[in-house]
Motif scaffolding. Structure first.
Motif, PDB file in Angstrom:
ATOM      1  N   MET A  30       0.835  -1.165   0.000  1.00 55.84           N
ATOM      2  CA  MET A  30       0.000   0.000   0.000  1.00 55.84           C
ATOM      3  C   MET A  30       0.883   1.232   0.000  1.00 55.84           C
ATOM      4  SD  MET A  30      -2.614   1.512   2.904  1.00 55.84           S
ATOM      5  CE  MET A  30      -3.507   0.017   3.121  1.00 55.84           C
ATOM      6  N   VAL A  31       0.485   2.205  -0.757  1.00 57.37           N
ATOM      7  CA  VAL A  31       1.159   3.495  -0.763  1.00 57.37           C
ATOM      8  C   VAL A  31       0.111   4.541  -0.413  1.00 57.37           C
ATOM      9  CG1 VAL A  31       2.376   5.215  -2.152  1.00 57.37           C
ATOM     10  CG2 VAL A  31       2.810   2.780  -2.523  1.00 57.37           C
ATOM     11  N   THR A  32       0.436   5.397   0.525  1.00 57.69           N
ATOM     12  CA  THR A  32      -0.491   6.453   0.919  1.00 57.69           C
ATOM     13  C   THR A  32       0.269   7.728   1.232  1.00 57.69           C
ATOM     14  OG1 THR A  32      -2.363   6.973   2.377  1.00 57.69           O
ATOM     15  CG2 THR A  32      -0.481   5.876   3.377  1.00 57.69           C
ATOM     16  N   THR A  33      -0.479   8.801   1.371  1.00 57.55           N
ATOM     17  CA  THR A  33       0.131  10.070   1.743  1.00 57.55           C
ATOM     18  C   THR A  33       0.002  10.277   3.244  1.00 57.55           C
ATOM     19  OG1 THR A  33      -1.932  11.199   1.215  1.00 57.55           O
ATOM     20  CG2 THR A  33      -0.236  11.175  -0.483  1.00 57.55           C
ATOM     21  N   ASP A  34       0.863  11.106   3.772  1.00 55.43           N
ATOM     22  CA  ASP A  34       0.927  11.351   5.214  1.00 55.43           C
ATOM     23  C   ASP A  34      -0.120  12.386   5.628  1.00 55.43           C
ATOM     24  OD1 ASP A  34       1.655  11.410   7.841  1.00 55.43           O
ATOM     25  OD2 ASP A  34       3.574  12.407   7.531  1.00 55.43           O
ATOM     26  N   VAL A  35      -1.381  11.945   5.627  1.00 55.86           N
ATOM     27  CA  VAL A  35      -2.491  12.785   6.075  1.00 55.86           C
ATOM     28  C   VAL A  35      -3.322  11.968   7.065  1.00 55.86           C
ATOM     29  CG1 VAL A  35      -2.607  14.164   3.961  1.00 55.86           C
ATOM     30  CG2 VAL A  35      -3.986  12.093   4.154  1.00 55.86           C
ATOM     31  N   PRO A  36      -4.021  12.632   7.982  1.00 55.82           N
ATOM     32  CA  PRO A  36      -4.864  11.900   8.928  1.00 55.82           C
ATOM     33  C   PRO A  36      -5.839  10.989   8.192  1.00 55.82           C
ATOM     34  CG  PRO A  36      -4.707  14.204   9.573  1.00 55.82           C
ATOM     35  CD  PRO A  36      -4.072  14.078   8.207  1.00 55.82           C
ATOM     36  N   GLY A  37      -6.052   9.839   8.757  1.00 55.79           N
ATOM     37  CA  GLY A  37      -6.929   8.862   8.128  1.00 55.79           C
ATOM     38  C   GLY A  37      -6.126   7.892   7.280  1.00 55.79           C
ATOM     39  N   CYS A  38      -5.519   8.399   6.230  1.00 58.35           N
ATOM     40  CA  CYS A  38      -4.701   7.540   5.359  1.00 58.35           C
ATOM     41  C   CYS A  38      -3.459   7.053   6.088  1.00 58.35           C
ATOM     42  CB  CYS A  38      -4.307   8.285   4.101  1.00 58.35           C
ATOM     43  SG  CYS A  38      -5.686   8.642   3.016  1.00 58.35           S
ATOM     44  N   ALA A  39      -2.787   7.962   6.779  1.00 59.42           N
ATOM     45  CA  ALA A  39      -1.552   7.605   7.472  1.00 59.42           C
ATOM     46  C   ALA A  39      -1.797   6.534   8.527  1.00 59.42           C
ATOM     47  CB  ALA A  39      -0.931   8.847   8.098  1.00 59.42           C
ATOM     48  N   ALA A  40      -2.973   6.526   9.132  1.00 62.00           N
ATOM     49  CA  ALA A  40      -3.290   5.539  10.163  1.00 62.00           C
ATOM     50  C   ALA A  40      -3.420   4.131   9.593  1.00 62.00           C
ATOM     51  CB  ALA A  40      -4.589   5.926  10.879  1.00 62.00           C
ATOM     52  N   LEU A  41      -3.581   4.008   8.298  1.00 63.71           N
ATOM     53  CA  LEU A  41      -3.745   2.699   7.676  1.00 63.71           C
ATOM     54  C   LEU A  41      -2.437   1.961   7.459  1.00 63.71           C
ATOM     55  CD1 LEU A  41      -6.387   3.595   4.953  1.00 63.71           C
ATOM     56  CD2 LEU A  41      -6.776   2.484   7.159  1.00 63.71           C
ATOM     57  N   VAL A  42      -1.347   2.684   7.423  1.00 62.43           N
ATOM     58  CA  VAL A  42      -0.060   2.074   7.097  1.00 62.43           C
ATOM     59  C   VAL A  42       0.771   1.908   8.358  1.00 62.43           C
ATOM     60  CG1 VAL A  42       2.061   2.287   5.762  1.00 62.43           C
ATOM     61  CG2 VAL A  42      -0.083   3.069   4.798  1.00 62.43           C
ATOM     62  N   GLY A  43       0.918   0.671   8.782  1.00 61.04           N
ATOM     63  CA  GLY A  43       1.765   0.378   9.927  1.00 61.04           C
ATOM     64  C   GLY A  43       3.139  -0.054   9.458  1.00 61.04           C
ATOM     65  N   ASP A  56       8.097   7.214  -6.915  1.00 57.74           N
ATOM     66  CA  ASP A  56       9.166   6.373  -6.386  1.00 57.74           C
ATOM     67  C   ASP A  56       8.606   5.254  -5.513  1.00 57.74           C
ATOM     68  OD1 ASP A  56      11.991   5.721  -5.803  1.00 57.74           O
ATOM     69  OD2 ASP A  56      11.444   6.401  -3.771  1.00 57.74           O
ATOM     70  N   ALA A  57       7.643   5.582  -4.653  1.00 56.59           N
ATOM     71  CA  ALA A  57       7.051   4.566  -3.765  1.00 56.59           C
ATOM     72  C   ALA A  57       6.309   3.509  -4.570  1.00 56.59           C
ATOM     73  CB  ALA A  57       6.124   5.233  -2.762  1.00 56.59           C
ATOM     74  N   LEU A  58       5.573   3.921  -5.572  1.00 55.39           N
ATOM     75  CA  LEU A  58       4.863   2.955  -6.420  1.00 55.39           C
ATOM     76  C   LEU A  58       5.852   2.051  -7.156  1.00 55.39           C
ATOM     77  CD1 LEU A  58       2.077   5.284  -7.824  1.00 55.39           C
ATOM     78  CD2 LEU A  58       1.768   3.369  -6.222  1.00 55.39           C
ATOM     79  N   GLN A  59       6.927   2.640  -7.636  1.00 58.28           N
ATOM     80  CA  GLN A  59       7.962   1.858  -8.322  1.00 58.28           C
ATOM     81  C   GLN A  59       8.598   0.854  -7.359  1.00 58.28           C
ATOM     82  OE1 GLN A  59       8.724   1.824 -11.534  1.00 58.28           O
ATOM     83  NE2 GLN A  59      10.323   0.304 -11.259  1.00 58.28           N
ATOM     84  N   ARG A  60       8.903   1.314  -6.129  1.00 66.23           N
ATOM     85  CA  ARG A  60       9.502   0.405  -5.137  1.00 66.23           C
ATOM     86  C   ARG A  60       8.565  -0.741  -4.809  1.00 66.23           C
ATOM     87  NH1 ARG A  60      11.486   3.374  -0.051  1.00 66.23           N
ATOM     88  NH2 ARG A  60       9.735   4.719  -0.506  1.00 66.23           N
ATOM     89  N   CYS A  61       7.280  -0.469  -4.700  1.00 69.25           N
ATOM     90  CA  CYS A  61       6.313  -1.542  -4.418  1.00 69.25           C
ATOM     91  C   CYS A  61       6.301  -2.567  -5.547  1.00 69.25           C
ATOM     92  CB  CYS A  61       4.912  -0.967  -4.226  1.00 69.25           C
ATOM     93  SG  CYS A  61       4.636  -0.278  -2.592  1.00 69.25           S
ATOM     94  N   ALA A  62       6.335  -2.074  -6.774  1.00 72.55           N
ATOM     95  CA  ALA A  62       6.319  -2.981  -7.918  1.00 72.55           C
ATOM     96  C   ALA A  62       7.589  -3.819  -7.984  1.00 72.55           C
ATOM     97  CB  ALA A  62       6.129  -2.187  -9.205  1.00 72.55           C
TER      98      ALA A  62
END
Length: 83
Positions: free
Chosen positions: A1-14, A31-37
């Motif tokens: 999962m790739v998300t931005t550092d905003v309330p709500g979204c940030a809480a999803l990524v541990g 860059d994050a999407l590329q790293r995930c792939a």
């Protein structure tokens, strides 16, 4: 999962669940999407799924609401996240 550092979204990524990037940073997002792939096989998808099911199950959400209620009832502050 790739998300931005905003309330709500940030809480999803541990830790180990995905990547978080700064808001309005297209280069970091790409860059994050590329790293995930590229690193797809290195992610422990079963563990990520298990954590998500535990965290967002009815029981997990109810537990968070009870903790929030007890904190507020005791006069405490909750901050931006229950986690």
């Amino acid at each position: 999962m790739v998300t931005t550092d905003v309330p709500g979204c940030a809480a999803l990524v541990g830790q180990g669940d995905g990547l978080m990037v700064s808001v309005r940073n297209a280069v970091a997002l790409a860059d994050a999407l590329q790293r995930c792939a590229v690193d797809y096989a290195q992610w422990d998808w079963r563990a990520i799924g298990t954590r998500a099911r535990e965290r967002f199950s009815r029981a997990g959400v109810a537990k968070d609401y009870i903790r929030l209620y007890e904190t507020v009832r005791a006069g405490g502050r909750t901050g931006n996240s229950l986690r």
